[in-house]
Scaffold this active site. Structure first.
Site, PDB file in Angstrom:
ATOM      1  N   LYS A   1       0.922  -1.233  -0.254  1.00 21.13           N
ATOM      2  CA  LYS A   1       0.041   0.007  -0.193  1.00 21.13           C
ATOM      3  C   LYS A   1       0.705   1.432   0.055  1.00 21.13           C
ATOM      4  O   LYS A   1       0.671   2.288  -0.663  1.00 21.13           O
ATOM      5  CB  LYS A   1      -0.959  -0.117   1.369  1.00 21.13           C
ATOM      6  CG  LYS A   1      -2.083  -1.060   1.295  1.00 21.13           C
ATOM      7  CD  LYS A   1      -3.225  -0.715   1.919  1.00 21.13           C
ATOM      8  CE  LYS A   1      -4.470  -1.673   1.254  1.00 21.13           C
ATOM      9  NZ  LYS A   1      -5.678  -1.551   2.364  1.00 21.13           N
TER      10      LYS A   1
ATOM     11  N   LYS B   1      -5.317 -10.387  -6.352  1.00 25.75           N
ATOM     12  CA  LYS B   1      -6.642 -10.431  -5.758  1.00 25.75           C
ATOM     13  C   LYS B   1      -7.557  -9.442  -6.034  1.00 25.75           C
ATOM     14  O   LYS B   1      -7.420  -8.387  -6.396  1.00 25.75           O
ATOM     15  CB  LYS B   1      -6.300 -10.493  -4.229  1.00 25.75           C
ATOM     16  CG  LYS B   1      -6.025  -9.183  -3.375  1.00 25.75           C
ATOM     17  CD  LYS B   1      -6.206  -8.963  -2.102  1.00 25.75           C
ATOM     18  CE  LYS B   1      -6.041  -7.351  -1.410  1.00 25.75           C
ATOM     19  NZ  LYS B   1      -6.603  -7.380  -0.112  1.00 25.75           N
TER      20      LYS B   1
ATOM     21  N   LYS C   1     -10.636  -3.165  -4.038  1.00 25.45           N
ATOM     22  CA  LYS C   1     -11.371  -2.035  -4.526  1.00 25.45           C
ATOM     23  C   LYS C   1     -10.129  -1.130  -5.174  1.00 25.45           C
ATOM     24  O   LYS C   1     -10.589  -0.119  -6.009  1.00 25.45           O
ATOM     25  CB  LYS C   1     -11.914  -1.316  -3.656  1.00 25.45           C
ATOM     26  CG  LYS C   1     -11.095  -0.769  -2.336  1.00 25.45           C
ATOM     27  CD  LYS C   1     -11.718  -0.219  -1.339  1.00 25.45           C
ATOM     28  CE  LYS C   1     -10.741   0.227  -0.465  1.00 25.45           C
ATOM     29  NZ  LYS C   1     -10.261  -0.922   0.741  1.00 25.45           N
TER      30      LYS C   1
HETATM   31  N1  AQP Z   1      -9.958 -10.756  -2.936  1.00 25.84           N
HETATM   32  C1  AQP Z   1     -10.543 -11.010  -1.662  1.00 25.84           C
HETATM   33  N2  AQP Z   1     -10.648 -12.262  -1.384  1.00 25.84           N
HETATM   34  C2  AQP Z   1     -10.785 -12.950  -0.265  1.00 25.84           C
HETATM   35  N3  AQP Z   1     -11.307 -12.010   0.866  1.00 25.84           N
HETATM   36  C3  AQP Z   1     -10.723 -10.648   0.706  1.00 25.84           C
HETATM   37  N4  AQP Z   1     -10.791  -9.889   1.487  1.00 25.84           N
HETATM   38  C4  AQP Z   1     -10.630  -8.652   0.805  1.00 25.84           C
HETATM   39  N5  AQP Z   1     -10.299  -8.879  -0.377  1.00 25.84           N
HETATM   40  C5  AQP Z   1     -10.691 -10.302  -0.762  1.00 25.84           C
HETATM   41  C6  AQP Z   1     -11.305  -9.699   2.922  1.00 25.84           C
HETATM   42  O1  AQP Z   1     -12.367  -8.977   3.043  1.00 25.84           O
HETATM   43  C7  AQP Z   1     -12.259  -8.450   4.579  1.00 25.84           C
HETATM   44  C8  AQP Z   1     -12.208  -7.153   4.754  1.00 25.84           C
HETATM   45  O2  AQP Z   1     -11.129  -6.482   4.246  1.00 25.84           O
HETATM   46  P1  AQP Z   1     -10.505  -5.042   4.292  1.00 25.84           P
HETATM   47  O3  AQP Z   1     -11.386  -4.302   5.350  1.00 25.84           O
HETATM   48  O4  AQP Z   1      -8.988  -4.983   4.134  1.00 25.84           O
HETATM   49  O5  AQP Z   1     -11.379  -4.629   3.045  1.00 25.84           O
HETATM   50  P2  AQP Z   1     -10.870  -3.881   1.752  1.00 25.84           P
HETATM   51  O6  AQP Z   1     -10.158  -2.787   2.216  1.00 25.84           O
HETATM   52  O7  AQP Z   1     -12.097  -3.173   1.075  1.00 25.84           O
HETATM   53  O8  AQP Z   1     -10.262  -4.997   0.945  1.00 25.84           O
HETATM   54  P3  AQP Z   1      -9.503  -4.274  -0.421  1.00 25.84           P
HETATM   55  O9  AQP Z   1     -10.447  -4.286  -1.687  1.00 25.84           O
HETATM   56  O10 AQP Z   1      -8.619  -5.477  -0.527  1.00 25.84           O
HETATM   57  O11 AQP Z   1      -8.803  -3.095   0.029  1.00 25.84           O
HETATM   58  P4  AQP Z   1      -7.427  -2.370  -0.651  1.00 25.84           P
HETATM   59  O12 AQP Z   1      -7.885  -2.287  -2.145  1.00 25.84           O
HETATM   60  O13 AQP Z   1      -7.400  -1.244  -0.027  1.00 25.84           O
HETATM   61  O14 AQP Z   1      -6.250  -3.317  -0.468  1.00 25.84           O
HETATM   62  C9  AQP Z   1     -10.931  -9.168   5.068  1.00 25.84           C
HETATM   63  O15 AQP Z   1     -11.092 -10.325   5.851  1.00 25.84           O
HETATM   64  C10 AQP Z   1     -10.285  -9.492   3.873  1.00 25.84           C
HETATM   65  O16 AQP Z   1      -9.184 -10.647   4.065  1.00 25.84           O
END
Ligand code: AQP
Length: 330
Positions: A112, A193, A196
Site C-alpha cells: 500500500k 486478488k 477496490k
Molecule cells: N479478494 C479477496 N478475496 C478474499 N477475501 C478478501 N478480503 C478482501 N479482499 C479479498 C477480505 O475482506 C475482509 C475485509 O477486508 P478489508 O477491510 O481490508 O477490505 P478492503 O480494504 O475493502 O479490501 P481490499 O479491496 O483488498 O482493499 P484495498 O484495495 O485497499 O487493498 C478481510 O477479511 C479481507 O481478508
C-alpha cells in the site's frame, strides 16, 4: 461458544465479492454457533487519504450492507470502531510491544505504501491496531480472507509475548479462513486478488453494482484462448477463479460444475454465472437501501452494539492497564 471477532473498512461505497466470499459470508454463518462481534473499522480507514463526510456516510452504508447480508443485532454484536475508544488504548500498549523489524515485514504495508505519494505512520501501525481489535475481545477465531493471514500471525505473536512478559492476559486467536474462497481474484487480472484499488474498473465486482454492470463485468472477465471450463489455477487462472465464485454462490462444487459445462463454451458458463451473481446480490442491494432509509434507527442499532462491545472491552483494558503499571482509567 467460541468468541469471534472480525472487522471491515468503510473505505468504499460498496463491499466487493472478495470481501463477501472471503469473509462476510462466514460472518453471517457464524452468528449462531459462536459469540460474534463484527466491526466497521473506521479507525483503520483514516490510515489512507479520506474525506470526513464521505467516511461518516460510508460507515453507515457499510453497516447497512452488513445488516442486508443477514447480520442480526440480536444474534451478534455489530458496531462502529470509533464508538469504542478502548481499541486505540490497547493499540498504544501493543505498539510498545512490537519490534520495528516485525512491523516492517508486513507485506500489506509495503504494497500500500508503494502505491501512495505520502505514507502515514498510521498505515504502518495498522496491523497493531488490528491486533488490538482482536485481542480486546479475548477472541478465539477471526474469519478473514487469506490476505489477512500475516496480520493475524502478528496478533498471535503479540498476544503470546504479552502473556509471557506480564502473565496470562489475552486469548491467542486463530485465523478462520475458508480454503475455497480464501482469495477471490480480480476478474481482469486473475493473478491479483480482487480489490477496490484494482487498476481495471471491470476487475472488481461490487455488491451494490447494478445487475447490468455485474453482467458486463462477468462477460468481460479474462479467461484464456482455450474453450473448456476446467479448473487449473496455473494454466487457467481466470476460469478457475470464476469456477470458485460460481461454486461458492451456487453452493455446489467445482467438480460438479466442470461436469455440467463439459463440452460447452465460456459464453454459456459466464451467462449462467452472471445470473447466479445477480440473483444472489440484487436482494442485498435492495435491503441495503431499506436499512439506509432510516438513519436514526441505524445509528441507534450501532450505538447499542457499541455499548455491548464496550462492556467487554473495558474488562480487557482494565487487566492490560494493571499489568503494564498504568493507573486505571476513570
Ligand atoms: N479478494 C479477496 N478475496 C478474499 N477475501 C478478501 N478480503 C478482501 N479482499 C479479498 C477480505 O475482506 C475482509 C475485509 O477486508 P478489508 O477491510 O481490508 O477490505 P478492503 O480494504 O475493502 O479490501 P481490499 O479491496 O483488498 O482493499 P484495498 O484495495 O485497499 O487493498 C478481510 O477479511 C479481507 O481478508
Amino acid at each position: 461458544k467460541p468468541r469471534v471477532f472480525s472487522g471491515i473498512q468503510p473505505t468504499s461505497d460498496s463491499f466487493h465479492l472478495g470481501n463477501y466470499l472471503g469473509a462476510l459470508r462466514q460472518w453471517v454463518a457464524m452468528q449462531d454457533s459462536t459469540d460474534a462481534l463484527y466491526c466497521v473499522v473506521d479507525l483503520h480507514a483514516i490510515t489512507v487519504d479520506h474525506d470526513p463526510k464521505v467516511l461518516h456516510e460510508r460507515s453507515r452504508v457499510s453497516a447497512a450492507q452488513l445488516l442486508a447480508l443477514g447480520l442480526d443485532p440480536e444474534r451478534c454484536t455489530l458496531f462502529v470502531q470509533s464508538q469504542v475508544p478502548e481499541h486505540a488504548m490497547l493499540a498504544w500498549i501493543l505498539g510498545s510491544e512490537t519490534g520495528m523489524g516485525e512491523a516492517s515485514r508486513m507485506t500489506q504495508y509495503k504494497d500500500k505504501s508503494a502505491k501512495q505519494e505520502r505514507t502515514t505512520v498510521g498505515l504502518f501501525t495498522y496491523p497493531i491496531l488490528m491486533a488490538a481489535d482482536i485481542l480486546l475481545y479475548q477472541t478465539d477465531q477471526v474469519p478473514v480472507g487469506e490476505d489477512q493471514r500475516q496480520h493475524l500471525e502478528l496478533s498471535r505473536d503479540l498476544a503470546g509475548r504479552f502473556n509471557t512478559t506480564y502473565g496470562r492476559t489475552f486469548v491467542v486467536p486463530e485465523p478462520y479462513i475458508v480454503k475455497e474462497t480464501a482469495t477471490i481474484k480480480d476478474l481482469s487480472e486473475p493473478e491479483k486478488k480482487m480489490s477496490k484499488s484494482s487498476a481495471s474498473p471491470r476487475g472488481c465486482l461490487y455488491l451494490l453494482d447494478e445487475p447490468n454492470q455485474m453482467r458486463k463485468k462477468i462477460k468481460s472477465a479474462v479467461t484464456d484462448s482455450g474453450g473448456d471450463v476446467r479448473y487449473d489455477t496455473e494454466a487457467k487462472a481466470g476460469v478457475s477463479n470464476l469456477l470458485n465464485i460460481y461454486a461458492a454462490l451456487a453452493d455446489t462444487t467445482v467438480e460438479k460444475l466442470e461436469g455440467e459445462y463439459a463440452g460447452k463454451g465460456y459464453g454459456d458458463f459466464k451467462g449462467d454465472l452472471a445470473d447466479v451473481v445477480a440473483e444472489t446480490l440484487a436482494p442485498i442491494a435492495a435491503r441495503t437501501k431499506e436499512f439506509l432509509a432510516d438513519k436514526a434507527e441505524l445509528d441507534r442499532v450501532l450505538t447499542a452494539g457499541a455499548e455491548k462491545a464496550r462492556g467487554l472491552a473495558v474488562r480487557t483494558i482494565a487487566k492490560a492497564y494493571k499489568k503494564v503499571g498504568f493507573f486505571p482509567p476513570v
